[in-house]
Design an enzyme around this catalytic site. Structure first.
Site, PDB file in Angstrom:
ATOM      1  N   SER A  20       0.829  -1.212   0.000  1.00 28.87           N
ATOM      2  CA  SER A  20       0.000   0.000   0.000  1.00 28.87           C
ATOM      3  C   SER A  20       0.862   1.259   0.000  1.00 28.87           C
ATOM      4  O   SER A  20       1.807   1.383   0.780  1.00 28.87           O
ATOM      5  CB  SER A  20      -0.925   0.014   1.223  1.00 28.87           C
ATOM      6  OG  SER A  20      -1.608   1.253   1.263  1.00 28.87           O
ATOM      7  N   SER A  22      -0.653   4.219   0.437  1.00 26.50           N
ATOM      8  CA  SER A  22      -1.415   5.246   1.165  1.00 26.50           C
ATOM      9  C   SER A  22      -0.675   5.798   2.385  1.00 26.50           C
ATOM     10  O   SER A  22      -0.745   7.010   2.636  1.00 26.50           O
ATOM     11  CB  SER A  22      -2.774   4.679   1.587  1.00 26.50           C
ATOM     12  OG  SER A  22      -3.512   4.340   0.436  1.00 26.50           O
ATOM     13  N   THR A  67      -8.771  -2.082   1.876  1.00 32.87           N
ATOM     14  CA  THR A  67      -8.350  -2.465   0.536  1.00 32.87           C
ATOM     15  C   THR A  67      -8.553  -3.969   0.385  1.00 32.87           C
ATOM     16  O   THR A  67      -9.125  -4.613   1.271  1.00 32.87           O
ATOM     17  CB  THR A  67      -6.894  -1.982   0.268  1.00 32.87           C
ATOM     18  OG1 THR A  67      -6.586  -2.245  -1.098  1.00 32.87           O
ATOM     19  CG2 THR A  67      -5.872  -2.672   1.162  1.00 32.87           C
ATOM     20  N   LYS A  71     -13.087  -4.795   0.898  1.00 30.76           N
ATOM     21  CA  LYS A  71     -14.008  -3.714   0.517  1.00 30.76           C
ATOM     22  C   LYS A  71     -15.470  -4.154   0.460  1.00 30.76           C
ATOM     23  O   LYS A  71     -16.367  -3.367   0.745  1.00 30.76           O
ATOM     24  CB  LYS A  71     -13.622  -3.145  -0.852  1.00 30.76           C
ATOM     25  CG  LYS A  71     -12.376  -2.285  -0.846  1.00 30.76           C
ATOM     26  CD  LYS A  71     -12.195  -1.650  -2.213  1.00 30.76           C
ATOM     27  CE  LYS A  71     -10.873  -0.969  -2.353  1.00 30.76           C
ATOM     28  NZ  LYS A  71     -10.734  -0.266  -3.632  1.00 30.76           N
ATOM     29  N   ALA A 133     -15.170  -5.107 -15.075  1.00 29.68           N
ATOM     30  CA  ALA A 133     -16.452  -5.140 -14.358  1.00 29.68           C
ATOM     31  C   ALA A 133     -16.229  -5.590 -12.911  1.00 29.68           C
ATOM     32  O   ALA A 133     -17.133  -6.129 -12.285  1.00 29.68           O
ATOM     33  CB  ALA A 133     -17.425  -6.074 -15.073  1.00 29.68           C
ATOM     34  N   GLY A 135     -14.537  -4.619  -8.888  1.00 25.89           N
ATOM     35  CA  GLY A 135     -14.893  -3.633  -7.869  1.00 25.89           C
ATOM     36  C   GLY A 135     -14.608  -2.210  -8.315  1.00 25.89           C
ATOM     37  O   GLY A 135     -15.444  -1.314  -8.127  1.00 25.89           O
ATOM     38  N   GLY A 250      -3.180   5.804 -12.825  1.00 23.89           N
ATOM     39  CA  GLY A 250      -3.918   5.546 -11.588  1.00 23.89           C
ATOM     40  C   GLY A 250      -3.398   6.282 -10.368  1.00 23.89           C
ATOM     41  O   GLY A 250      -4.082   6.318  -9.340  1.00 23.89           O
TER      42      GLY A 250
END
Ligand code: NAP
Length: 289
Positions: A20, A22, A67, A71, A133, A135, A250
C-alpha cells in the site's frame, strides 16, 4: 513525528497490505498541515476482519481505509453505510463517530475528481467505454453516472460479469444509456471514433509485458485515456501518448480517493500537491531512483 496519547490513529486494513502506498502520502499530508494524526498499515486476514473492525471502536481509531480483500465484506460489520457505498456494494473508508462506525466509498468520487482537476475533463454528457467489471469498475461506473456521463459502454473479459454490472447500472442507478459491448467493438474504428473517454479498470497492465487492449491506430487525439493501474506506465498509456490523446494514470485516482478519506477524518481540505509529491517520491525510491 511525535506520537502522544492525543494522536489520532487512522490506517488501512488489507491482506496483504505491504504494497500500500497510502501511508506515505497520508502521513505526509498530516505532517504538512501540522495535524496530530498518523496513518498505519494493518495486515488483517479475512478471517480477522470482524475483530479488527471491533478494534476500531475499542482502540478509538479515527477511521480506516479498506483495501483488497475487505471492501465488499466490511459493510455488514458497520453501523451505517451511505447510499453510494450501498449502491456500489463496496466500502473503502470508515470513520468513527463516537463509537458509531460509518462507511462510504471514495474510489468513484476520487476518480471523477481526478479527471476534472488533473485531467481538465468534465464527464457530463460524454460517451465513455469502461474496460472491466470488477470492484473498481463498479465504483467508477456509478460515479460516472452520478456526474452526468451520457452514454456508458462496458466491456469485460467475462461477459456475464459485464452484463450483471450493466443490469445494476440500469436498475439501481437508473442509467438507461448503459450497455455491454463485445470484444469485436474494441476493434471497430467507428465505435472508437465516437468515444470521448476510455477507462481501463481491469488489472491488465500491472505486469510487465501486459498488452494494451486497444489498437494504437484506433486511438485519436480527441480521446481521453485513463488507466487506473498505478504501479507502472502501461502499454495502453504508451499507445495513448503516441496517438496524442490526453491521459491519466492511476496515481491521480489514488491520491484523490485518499484525499476524500483524509477530508472525512480531519475535516480539512487535503493538501493534494503534498500527497502527489510524497507518492511520486515513494515511486522513485521503489524504482531505485
Ligand atoms: P477486481 O475486482 O479483481 O477486478 C479485476 C478486473 O480485471 C475484472 O474485470 C477482470 O475480468 C479483469 N481482468 C483480470 N485479468 C484480466 C485479463 N488477463 N484480461 C482481461 N481482463 C482481466 O479488481 P479491482 O479492485 O476492480 O481492481 C482492478 C485494477 O484497478 C487493479 O489494477 C487495481 O490495482 C486498480 N485500482 C486502482 C485504484 C486507484 O486508486 N488507482 C483503485 C482501485 C483499484 P474478469 O471479470 O473476466 O475476471
Amino acid at each position: 513525528m511525535r506520537i502522544t496519547g492525543m494522536t489520532r490513529v487512522t490506517g488501512v486494513f488489507g491482506w496483504p497490505v505491504g504494497h500500500s502506498r497510502s501511508p506515505v502520502f497520508q502521513n505526509a499530508a498530516f505532517r504538512s498541515l501540522g495535524l496530530d494524526f498518523i496513518y498505519v498499515p494493518f495486515a488483517v486476514r479475512p478471517e480477522h476482519l470482524a475483530t479488527a473492525v471491533s478494534g476500531i471502536r475499542a482502540l478509538g481509531l479515527a477511521g480506516v481505509n479498506l483495501t483488497i480483500p475487505h471492501k465488499e465484506s466490511v459493510a455488514a460489520l458497520l453501523d451505517e453505510v451511505d447510499e453510494e457505498a450501498a449502491q456500489v456494494g463496496s466500502v473503502n473508508t470508515v470513520w468513527n463517530a463516537d463509537g458509531k462506525l460509518c462507511g462510504t466509498t471514495t474510489d468513484g468520487r476520487g476518480f471523477v475528481r481526478s479527471l476534472r482537476e488533473d485531467g481538465g475533463f468534465d464527464v457530463c454528457g460524454k460517451t465513455v467505454l469502461v474496460l472491466g467489471a470488477g470492484g473498481a469498475a463498479r465504483s467508477i461506473c456509478g460515479a460516472l453516472i452520478r456526474a452526468g456521463a451520457g452514454r456508458l459502454f462496458v466491456w469485460n473479459r467475462t461477459a456475464a460479469r459485464a452484463e450483471c454490472l450493466v443490469e445494476h447500472l440500469r436498475s439501481v442507478l437508473g442509467c438507461s444509456d448503459a450497455r455491454c459491448v463485445d470484444g469485436a467493438r474494441l476493434h471497430d474504428a467507428a465505435f472508437m471514433k465516437d468515444l470521448d473517454l476510455v477507462v481501463n479498470a481491469t488489472s491488465v497492465g500491472m505486469r510487465e509485458g501486459d498488452a494494451a487492449f486497444l489498437r494504437g491506430e484506433l486511438l485519436h487525439p480527441d480521446l481521453f485515456v485513463y488507466d487506473i493501474v498505478y504501479s507502472r506506465t502501461t502499454a495502453l498509456l504508451e499507445a495513448a501518448r503516441r496517438a496524442g490523446c490526453r491521459w491519466l494514470d492511476g496515481s491521480s485516482m489514488l491520491v484523490y480517493q485518499g484525499a476524500i478519506s483524509f477530508e472525512i477524518w480531519t475535516g480539512r481540505a487535503a493538501p493534494i500537491d503534498v500527497m502527489k509529491r510524497a507518492l511520486a517520491g515513494a515511486a522513485d525510491l521503489e524504482r531505485g531512483g
